[in-house]
Design a protein around this motif. Structure first.
Motif, PDB file in Angstrom:
ATOM      1  N   ALA A 213       0.817  -1.208   0.000  1.00 33.50           N
ATOM      2  CA  ALA A 213       0.000   0.000   0.000  1.00 33.50           C
ATOM      3  C   ALA A 213       0.856   1.266   0.000  1.00 33.50           C
ATOM      4  N   ALA A 214       2.081   1.162   0.533  1.00 37.44           N
ATOM      5  CA  ALA A 214       2.981   2.315   0.555  1.00 37.44           C
ATOM      6  C   ALA A 214       3.787   2.460  -0.726  1.00 37.44           C
ATOM      7  N   GLY A 215       3.604   1.554  -1.677  1.00 39.66           N
ATOM      8  CA  GLY A 215       4.288   1.696  -2.966  1.00 39.66           C
ATOM      9  C   GLY A 215       5.449   0.760  -3.185  1.00 39.66           C
ATOM     10  N   ALA A 216       5.545  -0.326  -2.437  1.00 40.51           N
ATOM     11  CA  ALA A 216       6.632  -1.290  -2.655  1.00 40.51           C
ATOM     12  C   ALA A 216       6.481  -1.956  -4.022  1.00 40.51           C
ATOM     13  N   GLU A 217       7.559  -2.027  -4.769  1.00 38.65           N
ATOM     14  CA  GLU A 217       7.534  -2.589  -6.119  1.00 38.65           C
ATOM     15  C   GLU A 217       8.092  -4.002  -6.182  1.00 38.65           C
ATOM     16  N   ALA A 218       8.951  -4.376  -5.249  1.00 37.46           N
ATOM     17  CA  ALA A 218       9.516  -5.731  -5.207  1.00 37.46           C
ATOM     18  C   ALA A 218       9.820  -6.071  -3.756  1.00 37.46           C
ATOM     19  N   ILE A 219       9.426  -7.303  -3.342  1.00 42.38           N
ATOM     20  CA  ILE A 219       9.599  -7.732  -1.952  1.00 42.38           C
ATOM     21  C   ILE A 219      10.167  -9.150  -1.962  1.00 42.38           C
ATOM     22  N   GLN A 220      11.102  -9.364  -1.044  1.00 39.69           N
ATOM     23  CA  GLN A 220      11.709 -10.671  -0.891  1.00 39.69           C
ATOM     24  C   GLN A 220      11.838 -10.966   0.600  1.00 39.69           C
ATOM     25  N   ILE A 221      11.414 -12.176   1.036  1.00 39.93           N
ATOM     26  CA  ILE A 221      11.472 -12.559   2.448  1.00 39.93           C
ATOM     27  C   ILE A 221      12.315 -13.827   2.562  1.00 39.93           C
ATOM     28  N   ASN A 222      13.488 -13.706   3.186  1.00 47.80           N
ATOM     29  CA  ASN A 222      14.369 -14.850   3.409  1.00 47.80           C
ATOM     30  C   ASN A 222      14.579 -15.668   2.127  1.00 47.80           C
ATOM     31  N   GLY A 223      14.845 -14.971   1.020  1.00 52.45           N
ATOM     32  CA  GLY A 223      15.135 -15.650  -0.240  1.00 52.45           C
ATOM     33  C   GLY A 223      13.910 -16.126  -0.995  1.00 52.45           C
ATOM     34  N   VAL A 224      12.711 -15.746  -0.603  1.00 54.19           N
ATOM     35  CA  VAL A 224      11.478 -16.127  -1.307  1.00 54.19           C
ATOM     36  C   VAL A 224      10.850 -14.862  -1.877  1.00 54.19           C
ATOM     37  N   ARG A 225      10.648 -14.840  -3.196  1.00 51.42           N
ATOM     38  CA  ARG A 225      10.068 -13.678  -3.858  1.00 51.42           C
ATOM     39  C   ARG A 225       8.559 -13.616  -3.575  1.00 51.42           C
ATOM     40  N   VAL A 226       8.118 -12.437  -3.206  1.00 56.05           N
ATOM     41  CA  VAL A 226       6.701 -12.222  -2.911  1.00 56.05           C
ATOM     42  C   VAL A 226       6.044 -11.624  -4.147  1.00 56.05           C
ATOM     43  N   VAL A 227       5.007 -12.304  -4.653  1.00 52.74           N
ATOM     44  CA  VAL A 227       4.277 -11.843  -5.833  1.00 52.74           C
ATOM     45  C   VAL A 227       2.786 -11.784  -5.489  1.00 52.74           C
ATOM     46  N   ALA A 228       1.975 -11.555  -6.522  1.00 52.85           N
ATOM     47  CA  ALA A 228       0.537 -11.407  -6.291  1.00 52.85           C
ATOM     48  C   ALA A 228      -0.106 -12.679  -5.762  1.00 52.85           C
ATOM     49  N   SER A 229       0.429 -13.828  -6.140  1.00 54.35           N
ATOM     50  CA  SER A 229      -0.182 -15.098  -5.732  1.00 54.35           C
ATOM     51  C   SER A 229       0.451 -15.701  -4.481  1.00 54.35           C
ATOM     52  N   THR A 230       1.322 -14.958  -3.815  1.00 54.97           N
ATOM     53  CA  THR A 230       2.008 -15.493  -2.631  1.00 54.97           C
ATOM     54  C   THR A 230       1.023 -15.693  -1.480  1.00 54.97           C
ATOM     55  N   TYR A 231       1.200 -16.781  -0.752  1.00 57.99           N
ATOM     56  CA  TYR A 231       0.361 -17.064   0.410  1.00 57.99           C
ATOM     57  C   TYR A 231       1.253 -17.399   1.600  1.00 57.99           C
ATOM     58  N   PHE A 232       0.718 -17.157   2.792  1.00 55.81           N
ATOM     59  CA  PHE A 232       1.426 -17.407   4.048  1.00 55.81           C
ATOM     60  C   PHE A 232       0.633 -18.424   4.866  1.00 55.81           C
ATOM     61  N   SER A 233       1.350 -19.283   5.572  1.00 55.50           N
ATOM     62  CA  SER A 233       0.693 -20.282   6.409  1.00 55.50           C
ATOM     63  C   SER A 233       1.592 -20.613   7.598  1.00 55.50           C
ATOM     64  N   ASP A 234       0.951 -21.065   8.664  1.00 50.76           N
ATOM     65  CA  ASP A 234       1.682 -21.502   9.862  1.00 50.76           C
ATOM     66  C   ASP A 234       1.911 -23.006   9.785  1.00 50.76           C
ATOM     67  N   SER A 235       3.169 -23.406  10.002  1.00 49.06           N
ATOM     68  CA  SER A 235       3.476 -24.840   9.913  1.00 49.06           C
ATOM     69  C   SER A 235       4.647 -25.163  10.833  1.00 49.06           C
ATOM     70  N   GLY A 236       4.451 -26.168  11.679  1.00 41.96           N
ATOM     71  CA  GLY A 236       5.538 -26.660  12.522  1.00 41.96           C
ATOM     72  C   GLY A 236       6.130 -25.640  13.436  1.00 41.96           C
TER      73      GLY A 236
END
Length: 309
Positions: A213-236
């Motif tokens: 919402a603040a205008g980020a154009e590219a995001i990466q979390i711990n070597g994983v590229r975040v795109v429009a279809s990215t999902y987050f889940s809790d596991s282990g």
């Protein structure tokens, strides 16, 4: 003639009722006296009943000064108002107004309690307004850029060549957004340390949404590229991003305008405050060169096709 005079009583008759100087026959001069009425026995004379003297009325109590009983305007108004004369229609209207006022009060209180800006400082409110102004400016710039491309395409002598040129530029931009090409530029680094493990997938998702919402154009979390279809889940006991498990500390590499990205995370009720409430620590640093090199494979859609003519 004898010298003796008769007694005076002998010459009178019982019917003589003369009066001095009277004349006429005796029958005309006789008058019957009314019979005497028996007088009541003498007794104590009744005393008149004592009546309380009326208290003098003041002008405020309705006294007119001339002994009249006229009411003042204030008294007439009081008699018209009290006791109240309430009709059934008035009771229904009053009940409806009460219910409406109660509903509005509950709604206002609920909105005030759930507002994230409740109790925010003046500096925080100014920063939020600046962020909104920056978003509006970015949208206006994007609109002008699209209008410029359309004008160039309409005025070009070789519209096919101009269309290919714009398509190549658009492809590079979409490649950055889709994660199929690497990107670099100014931005921020966000690091989250959570020793107690209270940071869950919802917290990371909120951080990504705030950055976008603040205008980020590219995001990466711990070597994983975040795109429009990215999902987050809790596991282990940890968090997975697109099925890839990520461990602490969570490192965000974000490309965008640092002056917009950092305040978006520090707003009242935002990501930093949420992490602080969970006893997690979030550190933000600005940089003029952020590299996002994690790539995603371009996936060809199975059903969707371009509708451009």
């Amino acid at each position: 003639m004898s010298d003796e005079t008769p007694p005076p009583d002998q010459d009178r008759t019982p019917d003589s009722g003369r009066t001095p100087g009277g004349s006429g026959p005796p029958s005309d001069r006789k008058r019957a006296l009314p019979p005497e009425r028996p007088r009541p026995e003498a007794g104590p004379e009744p005393q008149p009943e004592a009546r309380p003297e009326p208290e003098p009325q003041s002008e405020s109590q309705g006294g007119t000064g001339d002994g009249g009983g006229a009411l003042t305007g204030r008294q007439r108004l009081a008699e018209a108002v009290w006791p109240p004369r309430v009709t059934r229609a008035q009771l229904i209207v009053a009940l409806l107004l009460f219910v409406l006022g109660l509903g509005l009060a509950i709604q206002v209180r609920s909105t005030s309690e759930n507002s994230a800006l409740r109790g925010a400082r003046h500096e925080d409110l100014v920063r939020i307004l600046d962020e909104l102004d920056d978003r509006t400016k970015r949208l206006e710039d994007e609109k002008r850029e699209l209008d410029k491309h359309r004008t160039e395409l309409d005025n070009s002598s070789d519209q096919a060549e101009e269309a290919r040129k714009q398509t190549a530029e658009k492809e590079a931009q979409l490649g950055v957004l889709a994660g199929t090409v690497a990107a670099e530029g100014p931005g921020i680094r966000l690091t989250i340390n959570d020793p107690k493990g209270a940071t869950d997938s919802d917290t990371l998702l909120d951080a990504v949404q705030e950055l976008r919402a603040a205008g980020a154009e590219a995001i990466q979390i711990n070597g994983v590229r975040v795109v429009a279809s990215t999902y987050f889940s809790d596991s282990g006991g940890g968090v997975s991003v697109d099925g890839h498990g990520v461990s602490q500390p969570y490192r965000f590499e974000v490309i965008g305008k640092p002056a917009d990205l950092e305040p978006a995370l520090n707003i009242p009720g935002g990501v930093v405050q949420t992490l602080k409430n969970k006893q997690a620590k979030a550190s933000i640093s600005r940089s003029e060169k952020i590299t996002v090199d994690a790539l995603r494979q371009a996936k060809r859609p199975d059903y969707a096709r371009s509708s451009s003519q």
